[in-house]
Scaffold this motif. Structure first.
Motif, PDB file in Angstrom:
ATOM      1  N   THR A  13       0.862  -1.168   0.000  1.00  0.00           N
ATOM      2  CA  THR A  13       0.000   0.000   0.000  1.00  0.00           C
ATOM      3  C   THR A  13       0.906   1.229   0.000  1.00  0.00           C
ATOM      4  O   THR A  13       2.104   1.139   0.278  1.00  0.00           O
ATOM      5  N   ARG A  14       0.335   2.364  -0.301  1.00  0.00           N
ATOM      6  CA  ARG A  14       1.104   3.601  -0.271  1.00  0.00           C
ATOM      7  C   ARG A  14       1.697   3.834   1.124  1.00  0.00           C
ATOM      8  O   ARG A  14       2.848   4.248   1.261  1.00  0.00           O
ATOM      9  N   ALA A  18       5.627   4.078   2.289  1.00  0.00           N
ATOM     10  CA  ALA A  18       6.115   5.238   3.048  1.00  0.00           C
ATOM     11  C   ALA A  18       6.819   4.789   4.329  1.00  0.00           C
ATOM     12  O   ALA A  18       7.858   5.354   4.691  1.00  0.00           O
TER      13      ALA A  18
END
Length: 86
Positions: A13-14, A18
Motif C-alpha cells: 500500500t502507499r 512510506a
C-alpha cells in the motif's frame, strides 16, 4: 562477483511504502549500523557518512518506475581497486 544480493518484490500500500522509506531515511540519518525490517527478516547494513546516489524515472507501457539507488564501498574494498572507484 557479488558478495551478497537480496531482492524483494511484493505489492505494497502507499502507507507501507512510506513506512519502508521512512525506516531507511532514519537509518541513513543515524549512520553506523542500520537494521531494516524487510518482510520476514532483518537486513543489517553499515551506513557510511558518504554515499553515491542515482535516481531514475521511466514512464512507459502504462507504468511509472522510480528507482532510487544508493552505493558505497564495502569495508574490505581497497582504496585503489575498481570497486572503490564506482
Amino acid at each position: 562477483m557479488k558478495d551478497l544480493e537480496f531482492e524483494q518484490k511484493r505489492s505494497l500500500t502507499r502507507l507501507e511504502a512510506a513506512d519502508q522509506l521512512s525506516a531507511l531515511a532514519d537509518a541513513l540519518r543515524r549512520g553506523g549500523t542500520a537494521e531494516l525490517e524487510l518482510g520476514p527478516g532483518t537486513l543489517t547494513l553499515r551506513i557510511p557518512d558518504e554515499l553515491r546516489s542515482e535516481i531514475e524515472v521511466e514512464v512507459g507501457d502504462g507504468e511509472i518506475e522510480l528507482e532510487i539507488e544508493l552505493k558505497w564501498p564495502t569495508l574490505h574494498a581497497g582504496a585503489g581497486t575498481d570497486a572503490a572507484k564506482e
